[in-house]
Design a protein around this motif. Structure first.
Motif, PDB file in Angstrom:
ATOM      1  N   THR A   7      71.973  53.672  87.649  1.00 32.67           N
ATOM      2  CA  THR A   7      72.108  54.869  86.539  1.00 32.67           C
ATOM      3  C   THR A   7      70.356  55.235  86.617  1.00 32.67           C
ATOM      4  O   THR A   7      69.961  54.259  86.192  1.00 32.67           O
ATOM      5  CB  THR A   7      72.864  55.452  85.740  1.00 32.67           C
ATOM      6  N   VAL A   8      70.050  56.347  87.046  1.00 35.45           N
ATOM      7  CA  VAL A   8      68.481  56.460  85.926  1.00 35.45           C
ATOM      8  C   VAL A   8      68.112  58.247  85.510  1.00 35.45           C
ATOM      9  O   VAL A   8      68.988  58.714  85.955  1.00 35.45           O
ATOM     10  CB  VAL A   8      67.642  56.864  87.600  1.00 35.45           C
ATOM     11  N   ILE A   9      67.633  57.835  84.399  1.00 32.81           N
ATOM     12  CA  ILE A   9      68.066  59.388  83.180  1.00 32.81           C
ATOM     13  C   ILE A   9      66.637  59.417  83.938  1.00 32.81           C
ATOM     14  O   ILE A   9      65.117  59.415  83.489  1.00 32.81           O
ATOM     15  CB  ILE A   9      68.022  59.012  81.942  1.00 32.81           C
ATOM     16  N   TYR A  10      66.146  60.764  83.537  1.00 32.44           N
ATOM     17  CA  TYR A  10      64.998  61.505  83.790  1.00 32.44           C
ATOM     18  C   TYR A  10      64.585  62.603  83.519  1.00 32.44           C
ATOM     19  O   TYR A  10      65.821  63.312  82.272  1.00 32.44           O
ATOM     20  CB  TYR A  10      64.435  62.158  85.846  1.00 32.44           C
ATOM     21  N   TRP A  11      63.420  62.540  81.834  1.00 30.56           N
ATOM     22  CA  TRP A  11      63.295  63.897  81.077  1.00 30.56           C
ATOM     23  C   TRP A  11      62.347  64.563  81.741  1.00 30.56           C
ATOM     24  O   TRP A  11      61.514  64.261  83.457  1.00 30.56           O
ATOM     25  CB  TRP A  11      62.450  63.200  80.223  1.00 30.56           C
ATOM     26  N   LEU A  12      61.978  65.654  81.958  1.00 26.45           N
ATOM     27  CA  LEU A  12      60.614  66.175  82.347  1.00 26.45           C
ATOM     28  C   LEU A  12      59.490  66.735  81.403  1.00 26.45           C
ATOM     29  O   LEU A  12      59.935  66.375  80.690  1.00 26.45           O
ATOM     30  CB  LEU A  12      61.610  67.387  82.216  1.00 26.45           C
ATOM     31  N   ALA A  13      57.887  66.046  81.747  1.00 24.01           N
ATOM     32  CA  ALA A  13      57.421  66.188  80.413  1.00 24.01           C
ATOM     33  C   ALA A  13      55.888  67.350  81.532  1.00 24.01           C
ATOM     34  O   ALA A  13      55.582  67.271  82.688  1.00 24.01           O
ATOM     35  CB  ALA A  13      56.851  65.445  81.057  1.00 24.01           C
ATOM     36  N   GLU A  14      55.588  68.153  81.144  1.00 25.18           N
ATOM     37  CA  GLU A  14      54.441  68.927  82.020  1.00 25.18           C
ATOM     38  C   GLU A  14      52.913  68.217  80.969  1.00 25.18           C
ATOM     39  O   GLU A  14      52.602  67.347  79.998  1.00 25.18           O
ATOM     40  CB  GLU A  14      53.943  70.190  80.839  1.00 25.18           C
ATOM     41  N   LEU A  15      52.066  67.818  81.885  1.00 25.98           N
ATOM     42  CA  LEU A  15      50.598  67.428  81.800  1.00 25.98           C
ATOM     43  C   LEU A  15      49.891  68.018  80.472  1.00 25.98           C
ATOM     44  O   LEU A  15      49.325  68.890  81.323  1.00 25.98           O
ATOM     45  CB  LEU A  15      49.793  66.624  83.225  1.00 25.98           C
ATOM     46  N   ASN A  16      49.628  67.683  80.197  1.00 15.93           N
ATOM     47  CA  ASN A  16      48.637  68.328  78.662  1.00 15.93           C
ATOM     48  C   ASN A  16      47.626  68.365  79.931  1.00 15.93           C
ATOM     49  O   ASN A  16      46.605  70.094  79.365  1.00 15.93           O
ATOM     50  CB  ASN A  16      48.485  67.983  77.189  1.00 15.93           C
ATOM     51  N   ASN A  17      46.548  67.799  80.571  1.00 20.58           N
ATOM     52  CA  ASN A  17      45.340  68.365  81.038  1.00 20.58           C
ATOM     53  C   ASN A  17      45.374  67.689  82.157  1.00 20.58           C
ATOM     54  O   ASN A  17      45.384  67.098  82.864  1.00 20.58           O
ATOM     55  CB  ASN A  17      44.685  66.978  80.595  1.00 20.58           C
ATOM     56  N   GLY A  18      46.009  68.720  82.719  1.00 20.39           N
ATOM     57  CA  GLY A  18      45.647  69.189  84.588  1.00 20.39           C
ATOM     58  C   GLY A  18      44.907  68.254  85.499  1.00 20.39           C
ATOM     59  O   GLY A  18      44.582  67.681  86.367  1.00 20.39           O
ATOM     60  N   SER A  19      43.789  67.807  84.790  1.00 21.67           N
ATOM     61  CA  SER A  19      43.023  67.434  85.750  1.00 21.67           C
ATOM     62  C   SER A  19      42.828  66.028  85.386  1.00 21.67           C
ATOM     63  O   SER A  19      42.121  64.837  85.404  1.00 21.67           O
ATOM     64  CB  SER A  19      41.795  67.757  85.244  1.00 21.67           C
ATOM     65  N   LYS A  20      43.477  65.266  84.361  1.00 24.29           N
ATOM     66  CA  LYS A  20      43.522  63.758  83.986  1.00 24.29           C
ATOM     67  C   LYS A  20      43.794  62.952  84.251  1.00 24.29           C
ATOM     68  O   LYS A  20      45.038  63.049  85.521  1.00 24.29           O
ATOM     69  CB  LYS A  20      44.939  63.630  82.201  1.00 24.29           C
ATOM     70  N   GLU A  21      43.648  62.083  85.117  1.00 24.11           N
ATOM     71  CA  GLU A  21      43.407  61.052  85.271  1.00 24.11           C
ATOM     72  C   GLU A  21      44.228  60.120  86.167  1.00 24.11           C
ATOM     73  O   GLU A  21      45.249  59.454  84.736  1.00 24.11           O
ATOM     74  CB  GLU A  21      42.442  59.620  86.106  1.00 24.11           C
ATOM     75  N   VAL A  22      45.245  59.612  86.892  1.00 25.62           N
ATOM     76  CA  VAL A  22      46.154  58.794  86.699  1.00 25.62           C
ATOM     77  C   VAL A  22      45.554  56.812  87.269  1.00 25.62           C
ATOM     78  O   VAL A  22      45.560  57.384  87.767  1.00 25.62           O
ATOM     79  CB  VAL A  22      47.885  59.711  87.686  1.00 25.62           C
ATOM     80  N   THR A  23      45.865  56.111  86.593  1.00 25.90           N
ATOM     81  CA  THR A  23      46.069  55.034  86.553  1.00 25.90           C
ATOM     82  C   THR A  23      46.940  53.794  86.832  1.00 25.90           C
ATOM     83  O   THR A  23      48.163  54.169  86.447  1.00 25.90           O
ATOM     84  CB  THR A  23      45.272  54.253  85.510  1.00 25.90           C
ATOM     85  N   LEU A  24      47.325  54.203  88.446  1.00 21.59           N
ATOM     86  CA  LEU A  24      48.998  53.238  89.195  1.00 21.59           C
ATOM     87  C   LEU A  24      48.104  51.999  88.759  1.00 21.59           C
ATOM     88  O   LEU A  24      47.001  51.115  88.499  1.00 21.59           O
ATOM     89  CB  LEU A  24      47.870  53.096  90.707  1.00 21.59           C
ATOM     90  N   SER A  25      49.015  51.726  88.583  1.00  8.40           N
ATOM     91  CA  SER A  25      49.672  49.786  88.649  1.00  8.40           C
ATOM     92  C   SER A  25      49.946  48.787  89.758  1.00  8.40           C
ATOM     93  O   SER A  25      50.069  49.674  90.510  1.00  8.40           O
ATOM     94  CB  SER A  25      50.943  49.183  87.162  1.00  8.40           C
ATOM     95  N   GLU A  26      49.685  47.540  89.569  1.00  6.61           N
ATOM     96  CA  GLU A  26      49.888  47.218  90.993  1.00  6.61           C
ATOM     97  C   GLU A  26      51.443  47.037  91.889  1.00  6.61           C
ATOM     98  O   GLU A  26      51.841  47.393  92.687  1.00  6.61           O
ATOM     99  CB  GLU A  26      49.922  45.635  90.486  1.00  6.61           C
ATOM    100  N   GLU A  27      52.477  47.676  90.730  1.00  3.59           N
ATOM    101  CA  GLU A  27      53.488  48.596  91.384  1.00  3.59           C
ATOM    102  C   GLU A  27      53.580  49.689  92.429  1.00  3.59           C
ATOM    103  O   GLU A  27      54.357  49.718  93.369  1.00  3.59           O
ATOM    104  CB  GLU A  27      54.478  48.907  90.726  1.00  3.59           C
TER     105      GLU A  27
END
Length: 146
Positions: free
Chosen positions: A88-108
């Protein structure tokens, strides 16, 4: 109960609006079939589903609670099998506040993309994930009209 331990995970479908386009954050796993999904992960003992979703988003995408607005009136539960075990996977919805915010990936994960619905759906592959993205899109469009 069949004795099989159910796998449980939680995550956030994160979106941003660029001009009039809604874009979804998908991340490519750096293992197995290199599938694409929103940030999500396994629920730790004593943790609520939402706590897991927030922690995993921080760990996998480098996005903290301050980086997005949680839309808790949208919650989607997916059920499917992984290697013969129910999940079972539960997802919520979320809006990014700053559209240019950088995503930082983990090793996964090895890559991420911000994609409109059609492209996100073609990368997501799994029918349950595609329908989650489609329902998210419908919800966002209604939500934005308010």
């Amino acid at each position: 109960m069949s004795g099989l331990q159910e796998l449980r995970a939680a995550g956030l479908v994160i979106y941003r609006c660029v001009a009039t386009e809604i874009q979804y954050l998908l991340m490519q796993a750096s293992y197995a079939d290199h599938h694409w999904t929103p940030p999500k992960g396994h629920v730790d003992p004593g943790e609520s589903d939402l706590e897991t979703a927030l922690r995993e988003t921080q760990e996998e995408a480098g996005l903290s609670r301050n980086d997005f607005t949680l839309i808790d009136s949208f919650k989607k539960e997916l059920k499917y099998e992984v290697r013969g075990k129910p999940k079972t996977v539960i997802y919520w919805l979320a809006e990014l506040n700053n559209g240019s915010k950088e995503v930082t990936l983990s090793e996964e994960h090895q890559e991420y993309r911000w994609l409109p619905l059609a492209e996100a759906s073609s990368l997501a592959k799994f029918p349950e994930m595609i329908s989650t993205l489609e329902e998210s899109e419908e919800f966002i469009k209604k939500y934005k009209q308010k």
